[in-house]
Motif scaffolding. Sequence first.
Motif, PDB file in Angstrom:
ATOM      1  N   GLN A   1     -61.594 -14.985 -10.405  1.00 53.10           N
ATOM      2  CA  GLN A   1     -62.210 -14.017  -9.505  1.00 53.10           C
ATOM      3  C   GLN A   1     -61.851 -12.624  -9.999  1.00 53.10           C
ATOM      4  O   GLN A   1     -60.679 -12.259 -10.060  1.00 53.10           O
ATOM      5  N   GLY A   2     -62.890 -11.850 -10.408  1.00 54.22           N
ATOM      6  CA  GLY A   2     -62.617 -10.538 -10.962  1.00 54.22           C
ATOM      7  C   GLY A   2     -63.743  -9.556 -10.719  1.00 54.22           C
ATOM      8  O   GLY A   2     -64.845  -9.925 -10.322  1.00 54.22           O
ATOM      9  N   ASP A   3     -63.448  -8.304 -11.001  1.00 56.26           N
ATOM     10  CA  ASP A   3     -64.416  -7.229 -10.870  1.00 56.26           C
ATOM     11  C   ASP A   3     -65.433  -7.335 -12.004  1.00 56.26           C
ATOM     12  O   ASP A   3     -65.050  -7.459 -13.176  1.00 56.26           O
ATOM     13  N   LEU A   4     -66.711  -7.287 -11.684  1.00 58.70           N
ATOM     14  CA  LEU A   4     -67.772  -7.431 -12.686  1.00 58.70           C
ATOM     15  C   LEU A   4     -67.705  -6.374 -13.786  1.00 58.70           C
ATOM     16  O   LEU A   4     -68.026  -6.653 -14.933  1.00 58.70           O
TER      17      LEU A   4
ATOM     18  N   HIS B   1     -67.746 -12.472  -7.498  1.00 59.53           N
ATOM     19  CA  HIS B   1     -66.620 -12.162  -8.380  1.00 59.53           C
ATOM     20  C   HIS B   1     -66.218 -13.347  -9.260  1.00 59.53           C
ATOM     21  O   HIS B   1     -65.165 -13.324  -9.881  1.00 59.53           O
ATOM     22  N   HIS B   2     -67.071 -14.357  -9.325  1.00 58.21           N
ATOM     23  CA  HIS B   2     -66.807 -15.525 -10.180  1.00 58.21           C
ATOM     24  C   HIS B   2     -67.234 -15.160 -11.603  1.00 58.21           C
ATOM     25  O   HIS B   2     -68.412 -15.199 -11.944  1.00 58.21           O
ATOM     26  N   ILE B   3     -66.255 -14.756 -12.410  1.00 54.34           N
ATOM     27  CA  ILE B   3     -66.561 -14.289 -13.762  1.00 54.34           C
ATOM     28  C   ILE B   3     -65.744 -15.077 -14.787  1.00 54.34           C
ATOM     29  O   ILE B   3     -64.782 -15.757 -14.438  1.00 54.34           O
ATOM     30  N   TRP B   4     -66.163 -14.970 -16.038  1.00 51.22           N
ATOM     31  CA  TRP B   4     -65.433 -15.593 -17.143  1.00 51.22           C
ATOM     32  C   TRP B   4     -64.640 -14.529 -17.880  1.00 51.22           C
ATOM     33  O   TRP B   4     -65.043 -13.369 -17.951  1.00 51.22           O
ATOM     34  N   ASN B   5     -63.527 -14.956 -18.452  1.00 49.65           N
ATOM     35  CA  ASN B   5     -62.693 -14.090 -19.265  1.00 49.65           C
ATOM     36  C   ASN B   5     -63.426 -13.823 -20.584  1.00 49.65           C
ATOM     37  O   ASN B   5     -63.567 -14.718 -21.421  1.00 49.65           O
TER      38      ASN B   5
ATOM     39  N   TYR C   1     -69.022 -34.341 -28.408  1.00 50.64           N
ATOM     40  CA  TYR C   1     -69.263 -32.926 -28.669  1.00 50.64           C
ATOM     41  C   TYR C   1     -68.122 -32.080 -28.112  1.00 50.64           C
ATOM     42  O   TYR C   1     -67.469 -32.460 -27.140  1.00 50.64           O
ATOM     43  N   GLN C   2     -67.920 -30.923 -28.733  1.00 49.80           N
ATOM     44  CA  GLN C   2     -66.985 -29.933 -28.212  1.00 49.80           C
ATOM     45  C   GLN C   2     -67.678 -29.256 -27.035  1.00 49.80           C
ATOM     46  O   GLN C   2     -68.764 -28.691 -27.211  1.00 49.80           O
ATOM     47  N   ALA C   3     -67.100 -29.333 -25.856  1.00 48.07           N
ATOM     48  CA  ALA C   3     -67.696 -28.719 -24.669  1.00 48.07           C
ATOM     49  C   ALA C   3     -66.601 -28.110 -23.812  1.00 48.07           C
ATOM     50  O   ALA C   3     -65.551 -28.722 -23.600  1.00 48.07           O
ATOM     51  N   ILE C   4     -66.857 -26.920 -23.329  1.00 44.01           N
ATOM     52  CA  ILE C   4     -65.906 -26.169 -22.514  1.00 44.01           C
ATOM     53  C   ILE C   4     -66.391 -26.157 -21.069  1.00 44.01           C
ATOM     54  O   ILE C   4     -67.526 -25.776 -20.800  1.00 44.01           O
ATOM     55  N   HIS C   5     -65.507 -26.559 -20.156  1.00 44.75           N
ATOM     56  CA  HIS C   5     -65.792 -26.456 -18.724  1.00 44.75           C
ATOM     57  C   HIS C   5     -65.508 -25.005 -18.323  1.00 44.75           C
ATOM     58  O   HIS C   5     -64.372 -24.654 -17.991  1.00 44.75           O
ATOM     59  N   GLY C   6     -66.520 -24.163 -18.386  1.00 42.00           N
ATOM     60  CA  GLY C   6     -66.334 -22.744 -18.108  1.00 42.00           C
ATOM     61  C   GLY C   6     -65.738 -22.461 -16.738  1.00 42.00           C
ATOM     62  O   GLY C   6     -64.881 -21.593 -16.599  1.00 42.00           O
ATOM     63  N   ASP C   7     -66.174 -23.211 -15.736  1.00 41.81           N
ATOM     64  CA  ASP C   7     -65.666 -22.965 -14.380  1.00 41.81           C
ATOM     65  C   ASP C   7     -64.201 -23.360 -14.234  1.00 41.81           C
ATOM     66  O   ASP C   7     -63.513 -22.871 -13.341  1.00 41.81           O
ATOM     67  N   ARG C   8     -63.706 -24.213 -15.100  1.00 42.14           N
ATOM     68  CA  ARG C   8     -62.305 -24.632 -15.058  1.00 42.14           C
ATOM     69  C   ARG C   8     -61.429 -23.869 -16.045  1.00 42.14           C
ATOM     70  O   ARG C   8     -60.270 -23.586 -15.767  1.00 42.14           O
TER      71      ARG C   8
ATOM     72  N   GLY D   1     -71.194 -23.840 -17.386  1.00 45.38           N
ATOM     73  CA  GLY D   1     -70.731 -23.275 -16.127  1.00 45.38           C
ATOM     74  C   GLY D   1     -71.459 -21.993 -15.791  1.00 45.38           C
ATOM     75  O   GLY D   1     -72.242 -21.471 -16.592  1.00 45.38           O
ATOM     76  N   GLY D   2     -71.178 -21.497 -14.607  1.00 47.61           N
ATOM     77  CA  GLY D   2     -71.817 -20.281 -14.138  1.00 47.61           C
ATOM     78  C   GLY D   2     -70.861 -19.107 -14.166  1.00 47.61           C
ATOM     79  O   GLY D   2     -69.678 -19.263 -13.909  1.00 47.61           O
ATOM     80  N   SER D   3     -71.392 -17.947 -14.474  1.00 50.10           N
ATOM     81  CA  SER D   3     -70.585 -16.744 -14.525  1.00 50.10           C
ATOM     82  C   SER D   3     -71.438 -15.549 -14.132  1.00 50.10           C
ATOM     83  O   SER D   3     -72.551 -15.392 -14.626  1.00 50.10           O
TER      84      SER D   3
END
Length: 163
Positions: free
Chosen positions: A40-43, A56-60, A28-35, A80-82
Amino acid sequence: MGIKNYLIEGVSCTGKTTVCDELIKRGYQAIHGDRELAYQGDLETGLPTAGLTHEHHIWNIQKVKCLVANHDEKITFFCGGSRNFSKFIDLFDEVFILDIDLETLKHRLDQRPKDEWGSKPSERQLVIKLHQTREDLPEKAIIIDATQPIEKVVDEIIRQIKI
């Protein structure tokens, strides 16, 4: 990435990375979101911030939108977590939360390498608090019992999306 896109969330140590690896292993196509998506960014603004903090653990968001808009694959899983999931959760066809009991969580935290997030006492306390309050998780989601062997966890996710 996928015509259908699925988010797999959960607190630290619930198995998001392991599930992602198993999905990839199964083709399957799977993205490691945490990688691949996290920083680290402003919510609110998304601007990068200094220091490593859970809040501040966010996704682009733009990367998430671009990946979701690409329909080269039938299915894509984002694992992953965001902390900013509320800004892109509506892009997913379904959301899964990996869930474990407190005893399993503590055992998995004990097994964490010393250089990984969640291994320090203050981080561990936060993970346990978030596990108990569920304040960092999407409200509308399919709960998956992640105390089972990884093969069964992934089988259940696949069953739920009715492939």
